[in-house]
Design a protein around this motif. Structure first.
Motif, PDB file in Angstrom:
ATOM      1  N   HIS A  95      63.770  20.085 115.945  1.00  0.00           N
ATOM      2  CA  HIS A  95      64.046  19.959 114.622  1.00  0.00           C
ATOM      3  C   HIS A  95      63.203  20.680 113.526  1.00  0.00           C
ATOM      4  O   HIS A  95      63.771  21.738 112.843  1.00  0.00           O
ATOM      5  CB  HIS A  95      64.167  18.287 114.084  1.00  0.00           C
ATOM      6  N   GLN A  96      61.820  20.601 113.904  1.00  0.00           N
ATOM      7  CA  GLN A  96      61.045  21.523 113.143  1.00  0.00           C
ATOM      8  C   GLN A  96      61.487  23.031 113.556  1.00  0.00           C
ATOM      9  O   GLN A  96      61.318  23.986 112.583  1.00  0.00           O
ATOM     10  CB  GLN A  96      59.764  21.128 113.390  1.00  0.00           C
TER      11      GLN A  96
ATOM     12  N   ARG B  11      65.331   6.823 117.963  1.00  0.00           N
ATOM     13  CA  ARG B  11      64.460   5.889 117.245  1.00  0.00           C
ATOM     14  C   ARG B  11      65.021   4.417 117.405  1.00  0.00           C
ATOM     15  O   ARG B  11      64.330   3.568 117.679  1.00  0.00           O
ATOM     16  CB  ARG B  11      64.120   6.114 115.688  1.00  0.00           C
TER      17      ARG B  11
ATOM     18  N   GLU C 126      59.151  12.643 119.579  1.00  0.00           N
ATOM     19  CA  GLU C 126      58.499  13.736 119.360  1.00  0.00           C
ATOM     20  C   GLU C 126      59.091  15.056 119.602  1.00  0.00           C
ATOM     21  O   GLU C 126      59.071  16.095 119.100  1.00  0.00           O
ATOM     22  CB  GLU C 126      56.866  13.704 119.823  1.00  0.00           C
TER      23      GLU C 126
ATOM     24  N   ILE D 220      67.468  12.389 116.338  1.00  0.00           N
ATOM     25  CA  ILE D 220      66.191  11.573 116.241  1.00  0.00           C
ATOM     26  C   ILE D 220      66.300  10.184 115.853  1.00  0.00           C
ATOM     27  O   ILE D 220      65.588   9.398 116.277  1.00  0.00           O
ATOM     28  CB  ILE D 220      65.389  12.282 115.074  1.00  0.00           C
TER      29      ILE D 220
ATOM     30  N   CYS E 175      62.190  15.795 120.033  1.00  0.00           N
ATOM     31  CA  CYS E 175      63.341  15.889 119.186  1.00  0.00           C
ATOM     32  C   CYS E 175      62.783  16.305 117.888  1.00  0.00           C
ATOM     33  O   CYS E 175      63.340  17.241 117.186  1.00  0.00           O
ATOM     34  CB  CYS E 175      64.173  14.420 119.055  1.00  0.00           C
ATOM     35  N   ARG E 176      61.760  15.783 117.320  1.00  0.00           N
ATOM     36  CA  ARG E 176      61.211  16.136 116.068  1.00  0.00           C
ATOM     37  C   ARG E 176      60.616  17.601 116.132  1.00  0.00           C
ATOM     38  O   ARG E 176      60.844  18.602 115.140  1.00  0.00           O
ATOM     39  CB  ARG E 176      59.933  15.005 115.736  1.00  0.00           C
ATOM     40  N   ARG E 177      60.159  18.072 117.149  1.00  0.00           N
ATOM     41  CA  ARG E 177      59.570  19.394 117.312  1.00  0.00           C
ATOM     42  C   ARG E 177      60.746  20.237 117.384  1.00  0.00           C
ATOM     43  O   ARG E 177      60.671  21.454 116.610  1.00  0.00           O
ATOM     44  CB  ARG E 177      58.696  19.620 118.501  1.00  0.00           C
TER      45      ARG E 177
END
Length: 124
Positions: A46-47, A12, A40, A8, A42-44
């Motif tokens: 990770h989540q 960025r 987003e 992530i 990558c964030r999903r």
């Protein structure tokens, strides 16, 4: 899970897109955005890892208390771990069309559920 933080962050920095004003000091041409599709994704991923990996670890730890066959336990841990790694990889790093992500998710999920059911049956 820990590797995803670096993925992530690298996204960025590569795109110069950050989430808060104070982060703009890290990059000369930084923009504040919350809707970049690559970040987003990558964030999903990770989540999803944060939601599923702790449950897998807990299920595995409880399953070990049932004195399962060593061979079966090793195979469950091995395939569950591989499935989670593949899921994260095809979700965030090299995006591969479905059903790759779904298959890897459900393999890991099925293993987690199997270990929990076996633990519950052992206790009953």
């Amino acid at each position: 899970m820990l590797f995803m933080v670096f993925i992530i962050g690298s996204q960025r920095f590569k795109k110069g897109i950050f989430i808060s004003e104070e982060d703009k000091a890290l990059h000369p041409k930084a923009k504040i955005r919350h809707d970049d599709p690559d970040i987003e994704r990558c964030r999903r991923a990770h989540q999803n890892d944060l939601e599923n990996i702790p449950a897998f670890i807990l299920a595995g730890a409880l399953y070990q208390l049932t004195s399962p066959s060593a061979w079966l336990a090793i195979q469950l841990f091995r395939f569950g771990t591989i499935a989670r790694i593949v899921h994260t990889f095809v979700y965030a790093i090299v995006v591969i069309p479905q059903p790759a992500r779904a298959i890897s998710f459900f393999v890991s999920y099925a293993i987690t559920v199997y270990m929990l059911v076996q633990t519950i049956l052992y206790v009953l």
